[in-house]
Design an enzyme around this catalytic site. Structure first.
Site, mmCIF file in Angstrom:
data_model
loop_
_atom_site.group_PDB
_atom_site.id
_atom_site.type_symbol
_atom_site.label_atom_id
_atom_site.label_comp_id
_atom_site.label_asym_id
_atom_site.label_seq_id
_atom_site.Cartn_x
_atom_site.Cartn_y
_atom_site.Cartn_z
ATOM 1 N N CYS A 164 -10.974 19.792 -6.556
ATOM 2 C CA CYS A 164 -10.787 18.342 -6.695
ATOM 3 C C CYS A 164 -11.938 17.674 -5.940
ATOM 4 O O CYS A 164 -12.068 17.850 -4.733
ATOM 5 C CB CYS A 164 -9.426 17.988 -6.089
ATOM 6 S SG CYS A 164 -9.112 16.226 -6.039
ATOM 7 N N CYS A 171 -2.650 14.714 -3.223
ATOM 8 C CA CYS A 171 -3.086 13.527 -3.975
ATOM 9 C C CYS A 171 -2.900 12.269 -3.145
ATOM 10 O O CYS A 171 -1.820 12.034 -2.609
ATOM 11 C CB CYS A 171 -2.228 13.323 -5.221
ATOM 12 S SG CYS A 171 -2.264 14.671 -6.344
ATOM 13 N N CYS A 220 -13.030 3.691 -1.717
ATOM 14 C CA CYS A 220 -12.698 3.183 -3.048
ATOM 15 C C CYS A 220 -12.463 1.689 -2.928
ATOM 16 O O CYS A 220 -11.937 1.218 -1.928
ATOM 17 C CB CYS A 220 -11.433 3.872 -3.575
ATOM 18 S SG CYS A 220 -11.091 3.473 -5.317
ATOM 19 N N GLU A 230 -14.408 13.923 1.039
ATOM 20 C CA GLU A 230 -13.652 15.177 1.065
ATOM 21 C C GLU A 230 -13.567 15.842 -0.303
ATOM 22 O O GLU A 230 -13.634 15.160 -1.333
ATOM 23 C CB GLU A 230 -12.238 14.890 1.606
ATOM 24 C CG GLU A 230 -12.308 14.361 3.027
ATOM 25 C CD GLU A 230 -10.961 14.081 3.686
ATOM 26 O OE1 GLU A 230 -10.898 14.137 4.916
ATOM 27 O OE2 GLU A 230 -9.974 13.803 2.982
ATOM 28 N N CYS A 244 -2.250 4.321 -2.003
ATOM 29 C CA CYS A 244 -3.289 5.351 -1.866
ATOM 30 C C CYS A 244 -4.013 5.228 -0.527
ATOM 31 O O CYS A 244 -4.452 4.137 -0.152
ATOM 32 C CB CYS A 244 -4.285 5.214 -3.023
ATOM 33 S SG CYS A 244 -5.631 6.409 -2.928
ATOM 34 N N CYS A 256 -5.390 0.315 -4.695
ATOM 35 C CA CYS A 256 -4.040 0.688 -5.134
ATOM 36 C C CYS A 256 -3.155 0.786 -3.884
ATOM 37 O O CYS A 256 -3.548 1.389 -2.886
ATOM 38 C CB CYS A 256 -4.067 2.025 -5.881
ATOM 39 S SG CYS A 256 -5.086 1.927 -7.368
HETATM 40 N N1 SAH Z 1 -9.328 6.628 -8.721
HETATM 41 C C1 SAH Z 1 -8.939 7.645 -9.670
HETATM 42 C C2 SAH Z 1 -9.060 9.011 -9.057
HETATM 43 C C3 SAH Z 1 -8.038 9.318 -7.990
HETATM 44 S S1 SAH Z 1 -7.042 10.568 -8.644
HETATM 45 C C4 SAH Z 1 -7.562 7.339 -10.199
HETATM 46 O O1 SAH Z 1 -6.941 6.386 -9.716
HETATM 47 O O2 SAH Z 1 -7.110 7.978 -11.140
HETATM 48 C C5 SAH Z 1 -5.776 10.741 -7.566
HETATM 49 C C6 SAH Z 1 -4.408 10.576 -8.192
HETATM 50 O O3 SAH Z 1 -3.469 10.557 -7.133
HETATM 51 C C7 SAH Z 1 -4.272 9.238 -8.918
HETATM 52 O O4 SAH Z 1 -3.395 9.322 -10.000
HETATM 53 C C8 SAH Z 1 -3.685 8.399 -7.824
HETATM 54 O O5 SAH Z 1 -3.061 7.248 -8.324
HETATM 55 C C9 SAH Z 1 -2.718 9.369 -7.178
HETATM 56 N N2 SAH Z 1 -2.341 8.976 -5.828
HETATM 57 C C10 SAH Z 1 -2.953 8.084 -5.018
HETATM 58 N N3 SAH Z 1 -2.307 7.976 -3.848
HETATM 59 C C11 SAH Z 1 -1.248 8.810 -3.915
HETATM 60 C C12 SAH Z 1 -0.233 9.176 -2.998
HETATM 61 N N4 SAH Z 1 -0.189 8.657 -1.778
HETATM 62 N N5 SAH Z 1 0.669 10.107 -3.383
HETATM 63 C C13 SAH Z 1 0.580 10.678 -4.610
HETATM 64 N N6 SAH Z 1 -0.369 10.392 -5.510
HETATM 65 C C14 SAH Z 1 -1.277 9.469 -5.169
#
Ligand code: SAH
Length: 375
Positions: free
Chosen positions: A110, A349, A117, A97, A124, A121
């Protein structure tokens, strides 16, 4: 070089030196590469026949041996706030996406770097899908190309010229960009290249969960803005939320960030911090975070948690997020709250899920017997 359609070289995603070599192989002058890039990236043109300032006999040769091939669009969803999310085809059964976020003074795209991935985490949505494969350089650059064309069609502007709608690109979609270093770096070079998308280095941001060795490698390769997903002020909590922390703890990660800024002459690193109700959002945790960052060129971006099906987390209430921000600011650490965009279409995000067939977990019957190592 054969002339069958399947073996035509995709010119999208070829860095300038590689494109010059390709053009030379076809018996043409290197400056043709710059002309081609101008057509492809600035004008959004995919058909060689329409590239009218290329020599007449060169155009059919190009059509025979090359193509400009972008991912297919599977769906487009529009949020009530103007945010758009496209689902793009990775193969017959999988998708990734990209999201466009319009604001009065800029347009941020974005983009994704992987199908799924592998980093797991806990908060996420992409992590829940598992990991399938890295996107190619063409698939990464292709997202910017496609968004430029789609938005230009919708608004009657040029795709990537002075009136372009995509002014900023963030690698914050699906995937961990530094785990796909080999394809992500050439893609960023094309985003920055004067003959490519010609974006300034402050308008291209790479976000990482903290792959420390790759941050050092990145510092030596390319100059873009760095964002780091920190999410916790101590190793115990961070290891629970961002498991890569067990390998590369906070002190090592921060050292890599300051090294990156020194090498790049960069202004500051943005630290992303997702606000999880009752988990990482207390005033004491804000104070601990400020001790880590105080005196360093850092900005904290607080992201209200975006929920997805099956998650055990809840978003912190707004007043808690504001208090957390104020604690940071009072201690001299710059902090902002990220405005949630596109959550009605699961485009915010951490909500990007696409369609991913996980290949990281090797199962025997119901029993997990190992985790596959991927490139
Ligand atoms: N893998 C990279 C790129 C993803 S960026 C990274 O971890 O930085 C997306 C951002 O959104 C990251 O900071 C991630 O931690 C955050 N994110 C992930 N899941 C989320 C959620 N459910 N709500 C808000 N932010 C989230």
């Amino acid at each position: 070089m054969t002339s069958s359609a399947t073996s035509r070289t995709n010119l999208l995603g070829l860095p300038r030196p590689a494109l010059e070599a390709f053009v030379a192989q076809l018996g043409s002058k290197p400056f043709r590469a710059r002309q081609l890039m101008n057509w492809i990236y600035k004008r959004g043109e995919a058909s060689f026949e329409n590239m009218t300032d290329l020599a007449k006999e060169f155009r059919p040769r190009l059509s025979e041996h090359a193509q400009v091939c972008v991912p297919d669009i599977v769906t487009l969803q529009r949020s009530a706030d103007g945010t758009c999310k496209w689902t793009l085809r990775a193969d017959a059964s999988q998708a990734f996406e990209m999201v466009f976020i319009p604001e009065p003074d800029r347009g941020t795209l974005c983009i994704s770097s992987q199908v799924g991935c592998a980093l797991d985490c806990s908060f996420c949505a992409t992590a829940q899908q598992g990991f399938n494969r890295n996107l190619s350089t063409a698939e990464i650059v292709g997202q910017v190309w496609l968004a430029g064309r789609e938005l230009a069609d919708a608004h009657g502007t040029g795709p990537h010229g002075a009136d372009r709608l995509v002014t900023n690109v963030v690698l914050m979609g699906m995937g961990e960009p530094l785990a796909n270093f080999r394809n992500v770096v050439p893609a960023m070079r094309i985003l920055l290249d004067d003959f490519g998308f010609d974006l300034s280095r402050r308008r291209v941001t790479l976000s990482t969960s903290g792959l420390v060795p790759q941050i050092y490698k990145l510092a030596a390769e390319i100059n873009v803005a760095l964002a780091v997903s920190l999410h916790a002020p101590n190793d115990e909590l961070r290891s629970e939320l961002v498991p890569i922390n067990r390998k590369h703890p906070i002190a090592e990660l921060l050292e890599a960030c300051w090294h990156y800024l020194d090498e790049q002459n960069g202004r500051s690193v943005t630290f992303e911090y997702v606000m999880l109700d009752g988990v990482n959002d207390s005033p004491a945790q804000a104070r601990a975070l400020s001790s880590l960052l105080k005196g360093h060129p850092a900005k904290v971006n607080l992201i209200p948690f975006n929920p997805f099906p099956g998650t055990r987390y809840k978003r912190s209430p707004l007043r808690v997020i504001q208090r957390f921000r104020d604690e940071l600011i009072q201690r001299g650490v710059l902090a902002t709250i990220r405005r949630t965009r596109g959550d009605d279409i699961d485009a915010a995000c951490g909500q990007l899920a696409g369609r991913v067939i996980d290949r990281t977990t090797v199962r025997l019957g119901d029993k997990v017997i190992g985790v596959a190592v991927h490139p």
